[in-house]
Each structure stands twice: as structure tokens, then as C-alpha cells.
Scaffold this motif. Structure first.
Motif, PDB file in Angstrom:
ATOM      1  N   LYS A  21       0.836  -1.201   0.000  1.00  0.00           N
ATOM      2  CA  LYS A  21       0.000   0.000   0.000  1.00  0.00           C
ATOM      3  C   LYS A  21       0.873   1.254   0.000  1.00  0.00           C
ATOM      4  O   LYS A  21       0.575   2.227  -0.707  1.00  0.00           O
ATOM      5  CB  LYS A  21      -0.940  -0.002   1.202  1.00  0.00           C
ATOM      6  N   LEU A  22       1.934   1.229   0.789  1.00  0.00           N
ATOM      7  CA  LEU A  22       2.836   2.378   0.829  1.00  0.00           C
ATOM      8  C   LEU A  22       3.482   2.601  -0.542  1.00  0.00           C
ATOM      9  O   LEU A  22       3.607   3.740  -1.002  1.00  0.00           O
ATOM     10  CB  LEU A  22       3.898   2.181   1.917  1.00  0.00           C
ATOM     11  N   LEU A  23       3.862   1.532  -1.197  1.00  0.00           N
ATOM     12  CA  LEU A  23       4.454   1.661  -2.536  1.00  0.00           C
ATOM     13  C   LEU A  23       3.440   2.178  -3.552  1.00  0.00           C
ATOM     14  O   LEU A  23       3.798   2.950  -4.454  1.00  0.00           O
ATOM     15  CB  LEU A  23       5.042   0.324  -2.991  1.00  0.00           C
ATOM     16  N   ALA A  24       2.194   1.768  -3.419  1.00  0.00           N
ATOM     17  CA  ALA A  24       1.155   2.287  -4.322  1.00  0.00           C
ATOM     18  C   ALA A  24       1.008   3.794  -4.125  1.00  0.00           C
ATOM     19  O   ALA A  24       0.866   4.555  -5.095  1.00  0.00           O
ATOM     20  CB  ALA A  24      -0.170   1.570  -4.080  1.00  0.00           C
ATOM     21  N   GLU A  25       1.049   4.233  -2.885  1.00  0.00           N
ATOM     22  CA  GLU A  25       0.988   5.665  -2.601  1.00  0.00           C
ATOM     23  C   GLU A  25       2.247   6.366  -3.122  1.00  0.00           C
ATOM     24  O   GLU A  25       2.169   7.472  -3.653  1.00  0.00           O
ATOM     25  CB  GLU A  25       0.817   5.909  -1.103  1.00  0.00           C
ATOM     26  N   ALA A 146       4.890   4.019  10.998  1.00  0.00           N
ATOM     27  CA  ALA A 146       4.655   3.290  12.249  1.00  0.00           C
ATOM     28  C   ALA A 146       3.182   2.931  12.397  1.00  0.00           C
ATOM     29  O   ALA A 146       2.314   3.635  11.888  1.00  0.00           O
ATOM     30  CB  ALA A 146       5.098   4.146  13.431  1.00  0.00           C
ATOM     31  N   GLY A 147       2.914   1.815  13.083  1.00  0.00           N
ATOM     32  CA  GLY A 147       1.528   1.391  13.267  1.00  0.00           C
ATOM     33  C   GLY A 147       0.805   1.326  11.940  1.00  0.00           C
ATOM     34  O   GLY A 147      -0.314   1.801  11.794  1.00  0.00           O
ATOM     35  N   SER A 148       1.473   0.754  10.963  1.00  0.00           N
ATOM     36  CA  SER A 148       1.061   0.896   9.562  1.00  0.00           C
ATOM     37  C   SER A 148      -0.344   0.397   9.250  1.00  0.00           C
ATOM     38  O   SER A 148      -0.989   0.917   8.346  1.00  0.00           O
ATOM     39  CB  SER A 148       2.075   0.219   8.641  1.00  0.00           C
ATOM     40  N   SER A 149      -0.853  -0.563   9.989  1.00  0.00           N
ATOM     41  CA  SER A 149      -2.185  -1.091   9.678  1.00  0.00           C
ATOM     42  C   SER A 149      -3.272  -0.047   9.918  1.00  0.00           C
ATOM     43  O   SER A 149      -4.377  -0.170   9.386  1.00  0.00           O
ATOM     44  CB  SER A 149      -2.474  -2.349  10.490  1.00  0.00           C
ATOM     45  N   LYS A 150      -2.954   0.998  10.682  1.00  0.00           N
ATOM     46  CA  LYS A 150      -3.936   2.032  10.996  1.00  0.00           C
ATOM     47  C   LYS A 150      -3.743   3.301  10.161  1.00  0.00           C
ATOM     48  O   LYS A 150      -4.435   4.288  10.381  1.00  0.00           O
ATOM     49  CB  LYS A 150      -3.849   2.391  12.474  1.00  0.00           C
ATOM     50  N   GLU A 151      -2.818   3.274   9.216  1.00  0.00           N
ATOM     51  CA  GLU A 151      -2.454   4.494   8.485  1.00  0.00           C
ATOM     52  C   GLU A 151      -3.032   4.597   7.076  1.00  0.00           C
ATOM     53  O   GLU A 151      -2.690   5.516   6.333  1.00  0.00           O
ATOM     54  CB  GLU A 151      -0.929   4.626   8.417  1.00  0.00           C
ATOM     55  N   PHE A 152      -3.909   3.644   6.695  1.00  0.00           N
ATOM     56  CA  PHE A 152      -4.485   3.663   5.354  1.00  0.00           C
ATOM     57  C   PHE A 152      -5.999   3.664   5.422  1.00  0.00           C
ATOM     58  O   PHE A 152      -6.597   2.999   6.270  1.00  0.00           O
ATOM     59  CB  PHE A 152      -4.014   2.444   4.548  1.00  0.00           C
ATOM     60  N   LEU A 158      -3.049   6.929   2.207  1.00  0.00           N
ATOM     61  CA  LEU A 158      -2.513   7.350   3.500  1.00  0.00           C
ATOM     62  C   LEU A 158      -3.476   8.322   4.156  1.00  0.00           C
ATOM     63  O   LEU A 158      -4.030   9.201   3.488  1.00  0.00           O
ATOM     64  CB  LEU A 158      -1.150   8.022   3.337  1.00  0.00           C
ATOM     65  N   THR A 159      -3.678   8.164   5.459  1.00  0.00           N
ATOM     66  CA  THR A 159      -4.604   9.041   6.173  1.00  0.00           C
ATOM     67  C   THR A 159      -3.896  10.198   6.873  1.00  0.00           C
ATOM     68  O   THR A 159      -4.542  11.147   7.278  1.00  0.00           O
ATOM     69  CB  THR A 159      -5.428   8.243   7.203  1.00  0.00           C
ATOM     70  N   SER A 160      -2.594  10.121   6.998  1.00  0.00           N
ATOM     71  CA  SER A 160      -1.820  11.166   7.668  1.00  0.00           C
ATOM     72  C   SER A 160      -1.215  12.121   6.641  1.00  0.00           C
ATOM     73  O   SER A 160      -0.445  11.697   5.768  1.00  0.00           O
ATOM     74  CB  SER A 160      -0.707  10.541   8.500  1.00  0.00           C
TER      75      SER A 160
END
Length: 180
Positions: A21-25, A146-152, A158-160
Motif C-alpha cells: 500500500k505504501l508503494l502504491a501511494e 509506524a503502526g502501519s495497519s492504521k495508516e491507510f 494514506l490518512t496522515s
């Protein structure tokens, strides 16, 4: 001019991994590019198997993707204070292919992990693993999710705003290095 090729490599094999997910972003904020995802589902490196059978087709395909890419973005989870075994295995295998597909390649490294440090140790170790290949490593800003499961969000965004801004700066630097 055709869009550049951005190769993304996730150190996690899970389909819904936060590193994917981070790479997609990262690809989204990188901008116009043909995005190719590297496949790390490779056999374990075994020198005897290499001697008997040569380089596996999947390994050669990954090495060819690296060589053909204009830039590479790698995201690693942190497993037991280091990068994932599948990522290290892929680096070991690719090092056995002809030539050095990493040489002078612009590379950005990031990490997404469940822990509060966001994979910082894994990322630091991964940078060390890459040094022998002599890529043009982007030194920062560092993205440690950090806490990556809560950041999408449910849509994978990304929510932050802070993480997104830092990621955008890293991808801007990767694009600039690619154009250098």
C-alpha cells in the motif's frame, strides 16, 4: 518522451501488505510513470541449485526489471529488527545474475511496520545491504510508517498528511535523481 519506468519492490509477499500500500501511494505521488511491481516470490538461494540449474527464470525476470527501470522504490517491513527474509533472498539472488542491474540506479527506500519505529532498523540495514551494488540511494527524507495497519483508508490512501507530505518529498527527490 515516454513515461519513466518505476519499479516497486515490496519486502512483504502478502497481497494486502501495508508495504504494498505504501508503494502504491509512493507511485501515485511520484507522478507520471509506468509502474511495474517486482515479484519476490523466489526460491531460497542455494549455491548447489544455482550450480546445477543456473539462475531461476523468476530471478532473471526480477534482475531484468531492475535493469530496465528508470527508478526503484523499495518498502520493507521489519521482522525481528531487520528487513524481511524474502527481500534479503531476492537481493542475494539478483547479485548472482550477470552484470549489476543496481549499478547507478536511483533507489528510494521506505518502510511500513506494526511497531512504533515504523521499520527504522530494517530500513537502515536494507541500506547497508544495497551499498555493494552501488545504486544512487536517496538519503531522505526517511519514511518510517509506524503502526502501519492504521495508516491507510479503506481505499488504500494514506490518512496522515504528515506521512503523505514526507513520502511526496522522497518521491520528488527520486524523480529528480532519475532525471539527473
Amino acid at each position: 518522451m515516454a513515461d519513466p519506468v518505476l519499479l516497486t519492490i515490496s519486502g512483504s509477499l502478502r497481497r494486502e501488505a501495508t508495504n504494498r500500500k505504501l508503494l502504491a501511494e509512493a507511485a501515485r505521488v511520484f507522478g507520471a510513470a509506468s509502474v511495474v511491481e517486482g515479484d519476490l516470490n523466489l526460491p531460497l538461494y542455494d549455491g548447489d541449485a544455482e550450480a546445477a540449474e543456473g539462475i531461476p527464470a523468476a530471478v532473471q525476470a526480477l534482475a531484468d526489471q531492475i535493469a530496465a527501470a528508470d527508478a526503484v522504490a523499495i518498502s520493507t517491513p521489519e521482522y525481528n529488527k531487520g528487513p524481511s527474509g524474502v527481500l534479503k533472498n531476492a537481493l542475494d539472488w539478483v547479485s548472482r545474475t550477470e552484470g549489476n542491474p543496481w549499478a547507478d540506479k536511483p533507489v528510494a527506500v521506505m518502510s511500513a511496520a506494526a511497531g512504533r519505529a515504523g521499520g527504522e532498523r530494517a530500513q537502515m540495514i536494507l541500506r547497508g545491504f544495497l551499498v555493494p551494488f552501488q545504486p544512487r540511494l536517496i538519503t531522505g527524507p526517511e519514511v518510517h510508517l509506524a503502526g502501519s495497519s492504521k495508516e491507510f483508508s479503506a481505499e488504500g490512501r494514506l490518512t496522515s498528511e504528515q506521512y503523505e507530505a514526507t513520502l511526496a518529498k522522497l518521491m520528488q527527490k527520486l524523480r529528480a535523481e532519475m532525471l539527473r
